[in-house]
Design a protein around this motif. Structure first.
Motif, short mmCIF file in Angstrom:
data_model
loop_
_atom_site.label_atom_id
_atom_site.label_comp_id
_atom_site.label_asym_id
_atom_site.label_seq_id
_atom_site.Cartn_x
_atom_site.Cartn_y
_atom_site.Cartn_z
N ASN A 319 -33.46 -28.53 -26.66
CA ASN A 319 -32.17 -28.14 -27.25
C ASN A 319 -31.04 -28.15 -26.23
OD1 ASN A 319 -33.38 -25.84 -25.96
ND2 ASN A 319 -31.89 -24.53 -27.02
N ILE A 320 -31.37 -27.97 -24.96
CA ILE A 320 -30.38 -28.08 -23.89
C ILE A 320 -30.13 -29.55 -23.57
CG2 ILE A 320 -29.90 -27.59 -21.46
CD1 ILE A 320 -29.70 -25.11 -23.15
N LEU A 321 -31.19 -30.31 -23.46
CA LEU A 321 -31.09 -31.73 -23.07
C LEU A 321 -30.29 -32.54 -24.09
CD1 LEU A 321 -32.16 -33.53 -20.77
CD2 LEU A 321 -34.11 -34.10 -22.23
N SER A 322 -30.47 -32.23 -25.36
CA SER A 322 -29.81 -33.03 -26.39
C SER A 322 -28.30 -32.81 -26.45
CB SER A 322 -30.42 -32.71 -27.76
OG SER A 322 -30.24 -31.33 -28.08
N ASN A 323 -27.82 -31.74 -25.86
CA ASN A 323 -26.39 -31.43 -25.94
C ASN A 323 -25.66 -31.59 -24.61
OD1 ASN A 323 -26.23 -30.64 -28.73
ND2 ASN A 323 -27.31 -28.74 -28.19
N LEU A 324 -26.32 -32.16 -23.61
CA LEU A 324 -25.69 -32.31 -22.30
C LEU A 324 -24.46 -33.21 -22.34
CD1 LEU A 324 -28.74 -32.54 -19.87
CD2 LEU A 324 -27.12 -30.65 -20.12
N VAL A 325 -24.38 -34.09 -23.33
CA VAL A 325 -23.22 -34.97 -23.44
C VAL A 325 -21.93 -34.16 -23.58
CG1 VAL A 325 -23.38 -35.18 -25.95
CG2 VAL A 325 -22.33 -37.02 -24.63
N LEU A 326 -22.01 -32.95 -24.10
CA LEU A 326 -20.82 -32.12 -24.25
C LEU A 326 -20.26 -31.67 -22.91
CD1 LEU A 326 -21.74 -29.89 -27.33
CD2 LEU A 326 -20.12 -31.79 -27.22
N ILE A 395 -15.26 -37.14 -26.00
CA ILE A 395 -16.18 -37.27 -24.87
C ILE A 395 -15.60 -38.28 -23.88
CG2 ILE A 395 -18.50 -37.83 -24.13
CD1 ILE A 395 -18.35 -35.37 -25.91
N VAL A 396 -15.45 -37.88 -22.65
CA VAL A 396 -14.88 -38.76 -21.62
C VAL A 396 -15.89 -39.84 -21.26
CG1 VAL A 396 -14.00 -38.86 -19.27
CG2 VAL A 396 -13.43 -36.91 -20.73
N GLU A 397 -15.44 -41.09 -21.28
CA GLU A 397 -16.29 -42.23 -20.94
C GLU A 397 -15.78 -42.88 -19.66
OE1 GLU A 397 -18.95 -42.75 -22.49
OE2 GLU A 397 -18.67 -41.71 -24.42
N ALA A 398 -16.64 -43.72 -19.06
CA ALA A 398 -16.25 -44.42 -17.85
C ALA A 398 -15.20 -45.48 -18.16
CB ALA A 398 -17.48 -45.06 -17.21
N GLU A 399 -14.32 -45.73 -17.21
CA GLU A 399 -13.30 -46.76 -17.38
C GLU A 399 -13.96 -48.14 -17.44
OE1 GLU A 399 -10.08 -46.45 -17.72
OE2 GLU A 399 -9.86 -44.29 -17.39
N GLU A 400 -13.44 -48.99 -18.34
CA GLU A 400 -13.99 -50.33 -18.46
C GLU A 400 -13.63 -51.19 -17.26
OE1 GLU A 400 -12.73 -52.00 -22.11
OE2 GLU A 400 -13.72 -50.50 -23.38
#
Length: 630
Positions: A319-326, A395-400
């Protein structure tokens, strides 16, 4: 000379617009506040005895891992130095290598609280009796309450032992009391002593529902607010989850990191447990100044941007691992009235990305809400709650495109506060300034006014007056600063300071005699028309003589005392300020005697000493923090 030796930044104040309120401004001006008082109340958590039924309810409520965290000794100087680098404009630490912060990802890894779910918000209370009676089954005596807060000691005394044969309702009440004590001593600890607001109790009414709250986000919002408050120069305390903050520093920065008894073969979850049973190195010299200097000289090699990458993910709950994207969600964090911005785009390197120049931070006013009892804050924070609701869309993503971090650093050095502590001690800056003022005053006095018109003469007189006025205030402030910090035989009687004569060995110097001159200026004096130095060439001593045109100005009086210069130096070539101040008292006494006035109404005096021209630079380099030769 390095630009930052005299201007630590920011050069561009568009980001750090509250610099004048920040503690680093006070430190740069020589106003030390020492280590902060750090408020956590975890030392008695292990005195609670929980039954198996209680432990099961604690897990359902989302605190199964937080309860496992032991009491960790706080390093107050380290925390204080980190606070000096915290900026509430960006909710990040401004370090020499760039911005860093405690993210939602750090909260999940380190203390195991859920970072996804409903916002931690509800109804506020201004009294305890009704809510405690409803959720705990009893109300505290008035001596254990303060407004809407209850003492932790009452919770422990009353609910720390739950019998095995207790009824279902009793188990729930005892467990709610434990949860209130747990959050009140850790993630929501306050600076008001050992008290916790009872407004959290209704959130524990149903333990399954309690487990749906984003307690980790609430804890981080609370910590952000505490850091922001503590970073103001007017503050001396800090609260919040300081165990989280300190262990975050241990993982990310090689600053004050303790040695372990042994390297763990397998990591334990939550990762704060890594520092359980730690063995610290020598800390006798690790005060705030030590850590400040270390952070001022922090190198990229001292930073671990991604300290969790080599840890096996098998130890992390699903339950912790699945929400790390936040952890990369650009959103608003909420804990009742405390709403704080989470800005991971300013710390992309903590997620293994290259750092680009972040977006501008929208200025927002931190409002204090919830003063009235029975107020549901959900109706007062619509915009903040909307941001949290839409967190997964930001969600912040890497620059292209390829990002050049050199461009980021060029930008960052303009908007940041690079240094907190002065590379050159303020005493040295003070001495250099006093020497410059002395030279300016001397040059102004040697300007001939012959052939000048009235306006030009007035301008020269103004320059002379300003130079000597600044000169006088500089020396006076030097003596007063030392006077406020010295306890050596100091007494105060009315407006006079009486000091013991300094004792100890004095280092012999060349047999130069010098004059201490005390120009006594009436406070209503508006200007000085003419100021001249008169040199005694035979003895090479300089006397200061100030004359004023008497049209609209008070007469200026003069007092001069000849003293042996070497008596004010100790064996370490430092100025004996106590001796200087004693000379000042003698000047004051003679001045009062000559005027026959009362000491309460007498004018203020100034002590200044002139140094032989050939040795002025050497003497200036040899002074103590408050001994200034001018």
């Amino acid at each position: 000379m390095d630009f930052y030796l005299t201007n630590p930044g920011p050069v561009d104040d568009s980001v750090l617009y509250d610099q004048d309120k920040h503690v680093s401004t006070a430190i740069w001006e020589g106003q030390e506040r020492g280590a902060l008082r750090c408020h956590e109340h975890t030392s008695k958590l292990d005195r609670w005895t929980l039954t198996d039924k209680q432990i099961d309810l604690v897990r359902k409520a989302g605190f199964g891992y937080l309860r496992l965290i032991p009491s960790i000794s706080l390093d107050n100087p380290l925390i204080s130095a980190l606070v000096e680098r915290w900026r509430r404009e960006t909710n990040t630490f401004h370090l020499t290598v760039g911005e860093m912060t405690v993210t939602l990802e750090d909260v999940a890894y380190l203390i195991g609280l859920p970072i996804d779910g409903e916002p931690v918000i509800g109804v506020t209370y201004t009294s305890c009796d009704a809510v405690c009676l409803k959720y705990l089954g009893r109300a505290p005596d008035s001596g254990y309450t303060s407004g809407g807060m209850v003492k932790l000691s009452w919770l422990k005394q009353t609910f720390s032992q739950c019998s095995e044969d207790a009824s279902v309702e009793e188990v729930k009440c005892f467990t709610r009391a434990y949860l209130l004590y747990l959050v009140g001593s850790t993630i929501f600890s306050t600076t008001t002593g050992n008290k916790v607001p009872v407004m959290y109790l209704p959130l524990f009414e149903d333990f399954d529902e309690a487990g749906k709250y984003a307690w980790g986000a609430g804890a981080l919002s609370f910590l952000y607010r505490a850091l922001g408050n503590a970073s103001l120069k007017s503050q001396s305390t800090i609260s919040g989850c300081l165990t989280l903050l300190q262990c975050w520093s241990y993982y990310h920065l090689n600053v004050g990191r303790p040695r372990l008894h042994h390297e763990p073969i397998h990591e334990c979850f939550p990762f704060v447990l890594r520092w359980k049973g730690k063995q610290s190195g020598p800390t006798s010299n690790r005060d705030v100044v030590f850590y400040r200097k270390t952070l001022d000289h922090l190198k990229p090699s001292d930073v671990d941007w991604c300290p969790y990458v080599n840890i096996s993910r098998t130890v992390i709950p699903d339950n912790i691992l699945s929400n790390l994207v936040l952890g990369r969600a650009k959103t608003m964090l909420i804990c009742f009235e405390k709403a704080e911005r989470h800005l991971p785009d300013r710390c992309l390197r903590q997620f293994g990305m290259c750092q680009s120049i972040p977006d501008d931070v929208q200025r927002w006013e931190r409002k204090t809400r919830g003063v009235d009892g029975g107020l549901n804050l959900s109706t007062k924070m619509e915009s903040e709650l909307s941001e949290w609701t839409n967190r997964r869309f930001h969600i912040v993503e890497a620059e292209e495109e390829d990002v050049k971090e050199t461009e980021y650093m060029q930008w960052y050095l303009k908007i940041t506060r690079k240094l907190v502590g002065r590379p050159i001690p303020i005493s040295s800056e003070f001495q250099r300034m006093s020497a410059a003022l002395r030279d300016i005053a001397h040059v102004a006095d040697t300007i001939s006014t012959h052939g000048m018109d009235d306006q030009q003469i007035q301008s020269v007189s103004t320059i002379r007056y300003l130079a000597h006025d600044c000169f006088r205030d500089l020396v006076r402030s030097s003596l007063l600063v030392h006077d406020s910090q010295s306890d050596d035989g100091k007494k105060v009687r009315g407006n006079r300071r009486i000091h013991r004569r300094a004792t100890g060995k004095r280092k012999k110097r060349d047999n130069h005699e010098h004059y201490f001159v005390g120009p006594t200026v009436h406070p209503r004096l508006d200007a000085i028309e003419d100021t001249k130095y008169h040199m005694d060439n035979e003895t090479d001593k300089r006397r200061l003589s100030i004359a004023a045109n008497g049209r609209d100005y008070e007469q200026i009086r003069f007092v001069a005392h000849k003293v042996e210069f070497e008596q004010f130096y100790d064996a370490n070539n430092e100025v004996d300020v106590a001796g200087l101040q004693q000379a000042e008292v003698e000047v004051d006494d003679d001045d009062e005697h000559s005027q026959g006035g009362s000491e309460g109404n007498g004018p203020s005096s100034l002590i200044a000493t002139e140094v032989p021209q050939s040795s002025a630079s050497e003497d200036l380099a040899e002074q103590s923090d408050y001994g200034v030769v001018v």
